[in-house]
Scaffold this motif. Structure first.
Motif, PDB file in Angstrom:
ATOM      1  N   ILE A  60       0.848  -1.207   0.000  1.00  0.00           N
ATOM      2  CA  ILE A  60       0.000   0.000   0.000  1.00  0.00           C
ATOM      3  C   ILE A  60       0.878   1.251   0.000  1.00  0.00           C
ATOM      4  N   ILE A  88      -3.273   2.996   4.352  1.00  0.00           N
ATOM      5  CA  ILE A  88      -4.202   3.502   3.320  1.00  0.00           C
ATOM      6  C   ILE A  88      -4.311   5.024   3.431  1.00  0.00           C
ATOM      7  N   THR A  95      -8.747   3.950  -2.417  1.00  0.00           N
ATOM      8  CA  THR A  95      -8.846   2.514  -2.130  1.00  0.00           C
ATOM      9  C   THR A  95     -10.311   2.101  -2.013  1.00  0.00           C
TER      10      THR A  95
END
Ligand code: DQA
Length: 147
Positions: A60, A88, A95
């Motif tokens: 990520i 995130i 996302t």
């Protein structure tokens, strides 16, 4: 456009694992459907799975400046991982949270998603189609200002 499909723990066992809940397709079958659909849509898709939380965090982080969107089935880490939530939020990459099963219609602990406050939205309960819906959502996000 590049879309990263990231899969968390135990999803490597799809096809054998609780097929009444998760269906009979393997993750490789789903990957192949996603790749075909991405090709038809003219977008690049990258598909990965890991059983390790830290590896998901690294993927990520690395998506920043590399991918336009992440479609994430964080599996059990959805319900436990502050590290994923922070990754995130920190990456700034849009996302989309996906689940094969309807997590809201199952055990109480699955109703809470630690990552839901930092994702654009959640898709849950459509079986393997959750992945294709995730692909569609990622493409539409890029085309619109939503999210
Ligand atoms: C899942 C739902 C999670 O609660 C579970 O831990 C999984 C799979 C799903 O795709 O339905 O491993 O993310």
């Amino acid at each position: 456009m590049k879309i990263l499909f990231l899969n968390g723990p135990n999803l490597n066992l799809l096809g054998q694992r609780e097929p009444d809940i998760y269906g009979s397709l393997t993750l490789a079958d789903i990957e192949s459907q996603v790749m075909d659909a991405a090709k038809d849509a003219g977008v690049e898709a990258v598909f990965r799975q890991t059983n390790h939380e830290g590896e998901l965090v690294t993927w990520i982080q690395d998506a920043r400046g590399d991918a336009d969107a992440i479609v994430l089935n964080a599996a059990a880490y959805t319900h436990t991982s502050v590290a994923l939530r922070d990754a995130i939020a920190g990456s700034g990459v849009k996302t989309i949270e996906i689940h094969i099963s309807n997590v809201h219609a199952r055990e109480e602990f699955r109703k809470n998603s630690i990552i839901s406050s930092v994702v654009v939205g959640q898709i849950a309960g459509f079986g393997q189609h959750s992945y294709l819906l995730g692909l569609d959502a990622a493409i539409r996000l890029k085309e619109s200002s939503v999210g």
